[in-house]
Design an enzyme around this catalytic site. Sequence first.
Site, short mmCIF file in Angstrom:
data_model
loop_
_atom_site.label_atom_id
_atom_site.label_comp_id
_atom_site.label_asym_id
_atom_site.label_seq_id
_atom_site.Cartn_x
_atom_site.Cartn_y
_atom_site.Cartn_z
CG ASN A 14 -2.19 -0.82 0.93
OD1 ASN A 14 -3.02 -0.43 0.11
ND2 ASN A 14 -2.30 -1.98 1.56
CG MET A 91 0.88 -5.14 11.23
SD MET A 91 -0.77 -4.83 10.53
CE MET A 91 -1.54 -6.40 10.88
CG ASN A 108 -5.70 1.75 9.42
OD1 ASN A 108 -4.58 1.40 9.04
ND2 ASN A 108 -6.58 0.89 9.93
CG HIS A 110 -9.30 -3.15 8.70
ND1 HIS A 110 -8.37 -3.69 9.55
CD2 HIS A 110 -10.36 -3.98 8.70
CE1 HIS A 110 -8.86 -4.81 10.06
NE2 HIS A 110 -10.06 -5.01 9.56
C1 GAR Z 1 -2.86 -4.75 4.00
O1 GAR Z 1 -3.77 -5.71 3.53
C2 GAR Z 1 -3.52 -3.83 5.00
O2 GAR Z 1 -4.85 -3.53 4.68
C3 GAR Z 1 -3.44 -4.65 6.26
O3 GAR Z 1 -2.17 -5.24 6.22
C4 GAR Z 1 -1.77 -5.40 4.86
C5 GAR Z 1 -0.44 -4.72 4.68
O4 GAR Z 1 0.07 -4.97 3.40
N1 GAR Z 1 -3.61 -3.83 7.41
C6 GAR Z 1 -4.13 -4.28 8.55
O5 GAR Z 1 -4.48 -5.42 8.73
C7 GAR Z 1 -4.24 -3.23 9.64
N2 GAR Z 1 -5.13 -3.68 10.67
P1 GAR Z 1 1.12 -3.98 2.76
O6 GAR Z 1 2.26 -3.85 3.78
O7 GAR Z 1 1.59 -4.69 1.54
O8 GAR Z 1 0.46 -2.68 2.48
#
Ligand code: GAR
Length: 211
Positions: A14, A91, A108, A110
């Site tokens: 992201n 996290m 954020n 999610h």
């Molecule tokens: C993503 O799917 C994000 O939405 C999730 O972690 C992943 C991170 O991927 N976030 C959560 O679960 C927050 N509670 P990335 O590091 O490749 O963006």
Amino acid sequence: RTRTAILISGRGSNMAALLAAARDPAYPAEIALVLSNRADAAGLARAAEAGVPTAVVESRGFRGDRAGFEAAVQGVLAAHGIALIALAGFMRVLTPGFVEHWAGRLVNIHPSLLPSFPGLDTHERAIAAGLRLHGCTVHLVSAGVDEGPILAQAAVPVLPDDTAASLAARVLEQEHRIYPAALAWLAAGRVRVAAGRAVVEGIPPAQGALA
Ligand code: GAR
């Protein structure tokens, strides 16, 4: 352009989507910092490659002292003149004090259609619940975990043969689409919160729903 920090803990896909959007000089957010709470986050190298300043504040080093960890983070944000924070796979749960300080300037993403499935293992839980639709949400952060006024959501089908991994990949594609759009609205000052709901200037709610 609004000086924005992206906070990560891992892969940073992201983050990469936001960096790509912000390469356009017309994009209202400038990514001025990528900060990780883990030194081994893969996203740090990606950010450095893109020429973005990076910082690490190891949450582990603070041994549960959340206020101490956040004070260190605040110091780094201040040193970089940050006005807006985008959490992207960060996290760590933030304290109410931190969230209050950044109210309206902290966003954020999610991987679920909130308020369904806050927390972890969202894709497993969506499959276990027999859902036909799942998705992702960009929201302003308020004190509860994965809570706050919704800026954008996108939905995807849950297919009969889906595993958590295949569903996550389908959702992630949408995350990469809606997060840059929603961050742009916020950075451009187009978001107002009224009665706990976000209203985006010039965007009909139905478009925010699909983003
Ligand atoms: C993503 O799917 C994000 O939405 C999730 O972690 C992943 C991170 O991927 N976030 C959560 O679960 C927050 N509670 P990335 O590091 O490749 O963006």
